[in-house]
Write a protein that holds these residues in place. Structure first.
Motif, PDB file in Angstrom:
ATOM      1  N   LYS A   1       0.995   3.144   2.077  1.00  0.00           N
ATOM      2  CA  LYS A   1       2.328   3.742   2.068  1.00  0.00           C
ATOM      3  C   LYS A   1       2.697   4.286   0.692  1.00  0.00           C
ATOM      4  O   LYS A   1       3.618   5.099   0.565  1.00  0.00           O
ATOM      5  CB  LYS A   1       3.372   2.711   2.511  1.00  0.00           C
ATOM      6  CG  LYS A   1       3.216   2.271   3.952  1.00  0.00           C
ATOM      7  CD  LYS A   1       4.105   1.083   4.292  1.00  0.00           C
ATOM      8  CE  LYS A   1       5.573   1.364   4.167  1.00  0.00           C
ATOM      9  NZ  LYS A   1       6.411   0.207   4.618  1.00  0.00           N
ATOM     10  N   ASN A   2       2.018   3.816  -0.341  1.00  0.00           N
ATOM     11  CA  ASN A   2       2.293   4.249  -1.700  1.00  0.00           C
ATOM     12  C   ASN A   2       1.008   4.209  -2.507  1.00  0.00           C
ATOM     13  O   ASN A   2      -0.066   3.871  -1.980  1.00  0.00           O
ATOM     14  CB  ASN A   2       3.391   3.384  -2.337  1.00  0.00           C
ATOM     15  CG  ASN A   2       3.089   1.890  -2.211  1.00  0.00           C
ATOM     16  OD1 ASN A   2       1.950   1.455  -2.431  1.00  0.00           O
ATOM     17  ND2 ASN A   2       4.091   1.098  -1.867  1.00  0.00           N
TER      18      ASN A   2
ATOM     19  N   GLN B   1       6.887   4.750  -3.741  1.00  0.00           N
ATOM     20  CA  GLN B   1       5.636   5.313  -3.255  1.00  0.00           C
ATOM     21  C   GLN B   1       4.762   5.825  -4.395  1.00  0.00           C
ATOM     22  O   GLN B   1       3.537   5.832  -4.295  1.00  0.00           O
ATOM     23  CB  GLN B   1       5.905   6.464  -2.276  1.00  0.00           C
ATOM     24  CG  GLN B   1       6.380   6.041  -0.900  1.00  0.00           C
ATOM     25  CD  GLN B   1       7.847   5.694  -0.881  1.00  0.00           C
ATOM     26  OE1 GLN B   1       8.580   6.018  -1.813  1.00  0.00           O
ATOM     27  NE2 GLN B   1       8.289   5.028   0.175  1.00  0.00           N
TER      28      GLN B   1
ATOM     29  N   GLU C   1       2.972  -4.454   8.758  1.00  0.00           N
ATOM     30  CA  GLU C   1       3.600  -3.582   7.775  1.00  0.00           C
ATOM     31  C   GLU C   1       4.242  -4.411   6.684  1.00  0.00           C
ATOM     32  O   GLU C   1       4.867  -5.447   6.945  1.00  0.00           O
ATOM     33  CB  GLU C   1       4.653  -2.692   8.445  1.00  0.00           C
ATOM     34  CG  GLU C   1       5.304  -1.705   7.494  1.00  0.00           C
ATOM     35  CD  GLU C   1       6.279  -0.765   8.183  1.00  0.00           C
ATOM     36  OE1 GLU C   1       6.750   0.179   7.513  1.00  0.00           O
ATOM     37  OE2 GLU C   1       6.567  -0.961   9.384  1.00  0.00           O
TER      38      GLU C   1
ATOM     39  N   LEU D   1       0.358  -0.234   5.803  1.00  0.00           N
ATOM     40  CA  LEU D   1       0.712  -0.141   7.215  1.00  0.00           C
ATOM     41  C   LEU D   1      -0.602  -0.193   7.991  1.00  0.00           C
ATOM     42  O   LEU D   1      -1.551   0.518   7.652  1.00  0.00           O
ATOM     43  CB  LEU D   1       1.431   1.180   7.457  1.00  0.00           C
ATOM     44  CG  LEU D   1       1.974   1.514   8.843  1.00  0.00           C
ATOM     45  CD1 LEU D   1       3.057   0.530   9.261  1.00  0.00           C
ATOM     46  CD2 LEU D   1       2.531   2.944   8.848  1.00  0.00           C
TER      47      LEU D   1
ATOM     48  N   GLU E   1      12.051   5.738   4.819  1.00  0.00           N
ATOM     49  CA  GLU E   1      11.314   5.199   3.679  1.00  0.00           C
ATOM     50  C   GLU E   1      10.779   6.290   2.763  1.00  0.00           C
ATOM     51  O   GLU E   1      10.330   6.016   1.654  1.00  0.00           O
ATOM     52  CB  GLU E   1      10.150   4.327   4.150  1.00  0.00           C
ATOM     53  CG  GLU E   1      10.587   3.023   4.786  1.00  0.00           C
ATOM     54  CD  GLU E   1       9.454   2.021   4.878  1.00  0.00           C
ATOM     55  OE1 GLU E   1       8.483   2.128   4.111  1.00  0.00           O
ATOM     56  OE2 GLU E   1       9.549   1.122   5.720  1.00  0.00           O
TER      57      GLU E   1
ATOM     58  N   MET F   1       1.943   8.767  11.251  1.00  0.00           N
ATOM     59  CA  MET F   1       2.334   7.766  10.260  1.00  0.00           C
ATOM     60  C   MET F   1       3.378   8.303   9.285  1.00  0.00           C
ATOM     61  O   MET F   1       4.358   7.622   8.965  1.00  0.00           O
ATOM     62  CB  MET F   1       1.082   7.291   9.514  1.00  0.00           C
ATOM     63  CG  MET F   1       1.329   6.218   8.464  1.00  0.00           C
ATOM     64  SD  MET F   1       1.440   6.913   6.803  1.00  0.00           S
ATOM     65  CE  MET F   1      -0.225   7.540   6.593  1.00  0.00           C
TER      66      MET F   1
ATOM     67  N   PRO G   1       1.357   9.755   1.857  1.00  0.00           N
ATOM     68  CA  PRO G   1       0.665   8.590   2.427  1.00  0.00           C
ATOM     69  C   PRO G   1      -0.491   9.022   3.308  1.00  0.00           C
ATOM     70  O   PRO G   1      -0.451  10.088   3.930  1.00  0.00           O
ATOM     71  CB  PRO G   1       1.762   7.904   3.256  1.00  0.00           C
ATOM     72  CG  PRO G   1       3.042   8.384   2.682  1.00  0.00           C
ATOM     73  CD  PRO G   1       2.782   9.787   2.222  1.00  0.00           C
TER      74      PRO G   1
ATOM     75  N   SER H   1      -2.493   2.305  -1.393  1.00  0.00           N
ATOM     76  CA  SER H   1      -3.691   3.118  -1.178  1.00  0.00           C
ATOM     77  C   SER H   1      -4.825   2.674  -2.083  1.00  0.00           C
ATOM     78  O   SER H   1      -5.993   2.587  -1.664  1.00  0.00           O
ATOM     79  CB  SER H   1      -3.380   4.598  -1.420  1.00  0.00           C
ATOM     80  OG  SER H   1      -2.436   5.075  -0.495  1.00  0.00           O
TER      81      SER H   1
ATOM     82  N   LEU I   1       7.353   7.044   8.785  1.00  0.00           N
ATOM     83  CA  LEU I   1       8.020   6.689   7.528  1.00  0.00           C
ATOM     84  C   LEU I   1       9.261   7.543   7.299  1.00  0.00           C
ATOM     85  O   LEU I   1      10.271   7.058   6.781  1.00  0.00           O
ATOM     86  CB  LEU I   1       7.044   6.843   6.358  1.00  0.00           C
ATOM     87  CG  LEU I   1       5.841   5.884   6.366  1.00  0.00           C
ATOM     88  CD1 LEU I   1       4.887   6.212   5.219  1.00  0.00           C
ATOM     89  CD2 LEU I   1       6.294   4.430   6.279  1.00  0.00           C
TER      90      LEU I   1
ATOM     91  N   CYS J   1      -3.483   2.057   6.403  1.00  0.00           N
ATOM     92  CA  CYS J   1      -2.808   3.173   5.747  1.00  0.00           C
ATOM     93  C   CYS J   1      -2.094   2.685   4.490  1.00  0.00           C
ATOM     94  O   CYS J   1      -1.480   1.617   4.492  1.00  0.00           O
ATOM     95  CB  CYS J   1      -1.770   3.806   6.673  1.00  0.00           C
ATOM     96  SG  CYS J   1      -2.361   4.163   8.346  1.00  0.00           S
TER      97      CYS J   1
ATOM     98  N   ASN K   1       3.777  -2.033   0.989  1.00  0.00           N
ATOM     99  CA  ASN K   1       2.693  -1.223   0.446  1.00  0.00           C
ATOM    100  C   ASN K   1       1.729  -0.652   1.479  1.00  0.00           C
ATOM    101  O   ASN K   1       1.159   0.413   1.269  1.00  0.00           O
ATOM    102  CB  ASN K   1       1.883  -2.046  -0.564  1.00  0.00           C
ATOM    103  CG  ASN K   1       2.734  -2.547  -1.711  1.00  0.00           C
ATOM    104  OD1 ASN K   1       3.407  -1.770  -2.369  1.00  0.00           O
ATOM    105  ND2 ASN K   1       2.711  -3.856  -1.948  1.00  0.00           N
TER     106      ASN K   1
END
Length: 342
Positions: A173-174, A9, A106, A111, A144, A135, A155, A178, A139, A171, A109
């Motif tokens: 996730k890392n 992440q 998903e 979502l 995760e 969200m 996130p 982003s 995770l 979204c 990286n």
């Protein structure tokens, strides 16, 4: 001494940015001094802060417990554990308690979620529960992320929908996810399509432009045409800071005579607050159910619309390379809302 291991992440971030997240109370000058003196090391070596961290990298802080607590903003291990447990529980409660949210796509990286009307994309006030909390809880439930990792990277949703607008929310996730989403949203290479029903008959495709100003106190957007904008800026140059250029492409799909409304497919070229709602209202065709922008029911049964009929139903990704190559040209579609076929 404290030791941290960079997670998936967190990778992709500059080392000094990572440290600022880890030690938010420390000044940049203090952090660079600690790097020069090797009181902070990366993979057991002296670092400058400009390095890009990768998963598995080790970070060592040769600080006392008191110094770490001071600059991290955490009072003690016991206090940290207590807060961690409470935060973990709140996210998991959001995941279990908010209904109607589904995962559309998903990968490692990103979502993409389908948000129902009535759910906030992000908190508006401290006590709110939003899609963002759901969200994070999702995770955590999948394993995760851990609460400790959340203290260094959180996130977040990358595009926001109005509370009563349903549809796709992207979204990260890392850090890498982003950053990728933020870039394609900013340069408008990600195409975003909406479905709506507008009052009255619209017979041909329209490309609408203009300038939008958000009235924060009323939570409402005002749109003016290009000619009006030019005259306004000529008389009051500071007005250009208040107004942002917008563009909306409207494609009629069908006219519903019984409701006197037109089903529309909309390409949101720019993405400003209330843009679609305000733009349609400005040409005399407010979104059904949107009382804020002038919609009024023509029949008694139409008065039951609890919210504006607007749905973010599709996104199309641009060409991409590297680890995001699998998203090149990919289209993601949210199921049509129930009101679409009523």
């Amino acid at each position: 001494m404290r030791k941290f291991v960079i997670t998936r992440q967190e990778e992709g971030r500059r080392f000094d940015k990572y440290l600022k997240k880890l030690l938010p109370q420390a000044s940049s000058g203090f952090l660079y001094k600690m790097l020069r003196k090797k009181n902070i090391t990366l993979n057991e070596k002296k670092a400058s802060g400009t390095e890009v961290v990768a998963a598995g990298d080790t970070v060592e802080l040769f600080f006392s417990e008191e110094t770490f607590s001071k600059f991290s903003g955490k009072l003690s291990r016991e206090d940290r554990g207590e807060r961690t447990g409470a935060a973990d529980l709140s996210y998991r409660r959001a995941f279990r308690g908010l209904g109607g949210i589904s995962v559309v796509y998903e990968d490692d990286n990103i979502l993409v979620l389908n948000k129902p009307a009535g759910v906030l994309s992000q908190k508006a006030e401290r006590g709110d529960v939003s899609l963002n909390e759901w969200m994070i809880g999702y995770l955590l439930e999948k394993g995760e992320m851990t609460e400790e990792e959340l203290s260094r990277f959180r996130p977040s949703v990358c595009n926001r929908l109005d509370r009563n607008t349903s549809g796709l929310v992207l979204c990260g996730k890392n850090v890498r996810g982003s950053r990728f989403l933020s870039e394609i949203l900013r340069d408008r290479s990600l195409h975003k399509y909406y479905l709506t029903c507008a009052q009255g008959r619209i017979e041909r495709e329209l490309v609408l432009d203009g300038y939008l100003r958000k009235e924060e106190e009323r939570n409402r957007s005002e749109i003016i045409g290009t000619d009006v904008y030019r005259k306004l800026v000529s008389a009051r140059p500071n007005a250009q800071k208040e107004y942002k250029r917008i563009e909306t492409v409207i494609e009629p799909l069908a006219y519903r005579k019984e409701r006197d409304c037109t089903e529309l497919r909309i390409l949101l070229v720019t993405g400003k607050s209330h843009q679609i709602r305000a733009h349609l209202a400005s040409i005399g065709h407010p979104v059904l159910g949107d009382r804020k922008y002038g919609w009024k029911p023509k029949r008694e049964e139409e008065g039951g619309f609890p919210f504006q009929l607007l749905h973010a139903y599709q996104v199309e990704f641009p060409e991409a390379e590297g680890e995001f190559a699998g998203l090149s040209g990919k289209r993601l579609t949210a199921p049509e809302p129930r009101w679409w076929n009523v």
